[in-house]
Write an enzyme that holds these catalytic residues in place. Sequence first.
Site, PDB file in Angstrom:
ATOM      1  N   SER A 107       0.825  -1.216   0.000  1.00 38.63           N
ATOM      2  CA  SER A 107       0.000   0.000   0.000  1.00 38.63           C
ATOM      3  C   SER A 107       0.856   1.263   0.000  1.00 38.63           C
ATOM      4  O   SER A 107       0.314   2.367   0.120  1.00 38.63           O
ATOM      5  CB  SER A 107      -0.888  -0.003   1.246  1.00 38.63           C
ATOM      6  OG  SER A 107      -0.095  -0.244   2.391  1.00 38.63           O
ATOM      7  N   THR A 147      -1.943   3.426   4.178  1.00 42.91           N
ATOM      8  CA  THR A 147      -0.977   4.508   4.300  1.00 42.91           C
ATOM      9  C   THR A 147      -0.073   4.350   5.515  1.00 42.91           C
ATOM     10  O   THR A 147      -0.545   3.980   6.590  1.00 42.91           O
ATOM     11  CB  THR A 147      -1.749   5.828   4.490  1.00 42.91           C
ATOM     12  OG1 THR A 147      -2.752   5.907   3.502  1.00 42.91           O
ATOM     13  CG2 THR A 147      -0.841   7.031   4.458  1.00 42.91           C
ATOM     14  N   THR A 159       1.789   6.986   0.515  1.00 46.66           N
ATOM     15  CA  THR A 159       0.974   5.836   0.123  1.00 46.66           C
ATOM     16  C   THR A 159       0.920   5.696  -1.389  1.00 46.66           C
ATOM     17  O   THR A 159       1.148   6.663  -2.128  1.00 46.66           O
ATOM     18  CB  THR A 159      -0.462   5.996   0.650  1.00 46.66           C
ATOM     19  OG1 THR A 159      -1.194   4.792   0.442  1.00 46.66           O
ATOM     20  CG2 THR A 159      -1.193   7.131  -0.034  1.00 46.66           C
ATOM     21  N   ARG A 218      -7.019   9.280  -9.535  1.00 45.66           N
ATOM     22  CA  ARG A 218      -7.565   9.493  -8.177  1.00 45.66           C
ATOM     23  C   ARG A 218      -6.431   9.880  -7.218  1.00 45.66           C
ATOM     24  O   ARG A 218      -5.375   9.265  -7.189  1.00 45.66           O
ATOM     25  CB  ARG A 218      -8.238   8.221  -7.699  1.00 45.66           C
ATOM     26  CG  ARG A 218      -8.893   8.329  -6.301  1.00 45.66           C
ATOM     27  CD  ARG A 218      -7.990   7.823  -5.200  1.00 45.66           C
ATOM     28  NE  ARG A 218      -8.669   7.743  -3.904  1.00 45.66           N
ATOM     29  CZ  ARG A 218      -8.036   7.483  -2.757  1.00 45.66           C
ATOM     30  NH1 ARG A 218      -6.725   7.271  -2.747  1.00 45.66           N
ATOM     31  NH2 ARG A 218      -8.704   7.435  -1.631  1.00 45.66           N
ATOM     32  N   THR A 252      -5.096   7.428   8.410  1.00 45.16           N
ATOM     33  CA  THR A 252      -4.958   6.308   7.493  1.00 45.16           C
ATOM     34  C   THR A 252      -6.372   5.833   7.179  1.00 45.16           C
ATOM     35  O   THR A 252      -7.303   6.103   7.931  1.00 45.16           O
ATOM     36  CB  THR A 252      -4.135   5.178   8.139  1.00 45.16           C
ATOM     37  OG1 THR A 252      -3.935   4.130   7.181  1.00 45.16           O
ATOM     38  CG2 THR A 252      -4.804   4.614   9.373  1.00 45.16           C
ATOM     39  N   GLY A 253      -6.539   5.153   6.062  1.00 35.70           N
ATOM     40  CA  GLY A 253      -7.862   4.662   5.710  1.00 35.70           C
ATOM     41  C   GLY A 253      -8.388   5.300   4.449  1.00 35.70           C
ATOM     42  O   GLY A 253      -7.618   5.795   3.623  1.00 35.70           O
TER      43      GLY A 253
END
Length: 345
Positions: free
Chosen positions: A93, A203, A221, A231, A254-255
């Site tokens: 990631s 991330t 990330t 994106r 993060t997420g």
Amino acid sequence: MTTRRDFLIGASAGLTALGTRALAQDQPAATQLPAEMWDDDALPSRHPVVISTWRHGVPANDRAWQVLDAGGRALDAVEQGVRVAEADPEVTSVGYGGRPDREGHVTLDSCIMDETGNAGSVAFLQECMHPISVARKVMEETPHVMLVGEGARRFADTQGFLRQDLLTDKARADWQEWLKTAKYEPWSRPSNPALERASGHDTISMLAVDRSGHLSGACTTSGLAYKMHGRVGDSPIIGAALFVDDEVGAAAATGVGEEVMKTVGSFLIVELMRQGATPEEACREGVARIVRKNPQWRDVQVGYLAVNRKGRVGAYALQPGFQFAVTGYEGDTTRLVDVASELED
Ligand code: GLY
């Protein structure tokens, strides 16, 4: 009588900690997180300290700690720390080995912020092993904060960053497998949310307080796996994935970046700490803001980390499974900590 300190430790029940040796055996040893980590006005400042997201934060913290322990600047620590994850092909990631977008391109988002409030960022950058270092160059060598795409790549060329293919054989094979059943939805939702949540692939965000008590942060990330080409997530957005104010503290995310951007999460958390919230209380409110705004919050994961200027840390997440690495308490051992979440197991 329950003290404020008892409450905060209780709120973090279920915390586990382990050193790097235990990690190698993949057998987490459950122990209680030291109470001294959590905020208490009566406690003295504790720094240096470094925290970062997920299991891949453990080796990253170890590198950052070398810088901090030698008396180095927090900015150098966070840059050096996250570079470990960027160069690790096993981390799917971040950077090299990161999963590509739906068209097979590995595109990178990174940002960095120092104790003076300076910031640099790159978005949609390709063929670069260390986007965090390009972000730092943007901060230090240009009058700008953010460069994107081909412009960022051309700037990286001028700064001596080699063009390197980041798509590993494993990531290419996984992408080709994904293509067989891909529905090309706007983003790739995990088919098994519980599994994806637990896997901890996202991330790396890192926050540090150095020996002088100054703060910096970094975030890097390859973004959501199989995202739409072009994106950009929260990771290069100052105030969303990262915010540092040396007078108050720092926060990072993060997420799913879209949720973080819509609530300007890290800036919100730092401002809440400015108003007196502890790091954990501020992270909880950052998560609560997403819950209130998005009825679909159960389908996404967001985790926040924060540290205040005293070196006290906190974290909170939407889903179970979020972990962070912390170094600087109880000797030099890096601990991996399970984070309390809005949705329980
Ligand atoms: N937080 C990483 C991303 O959404 O791209």
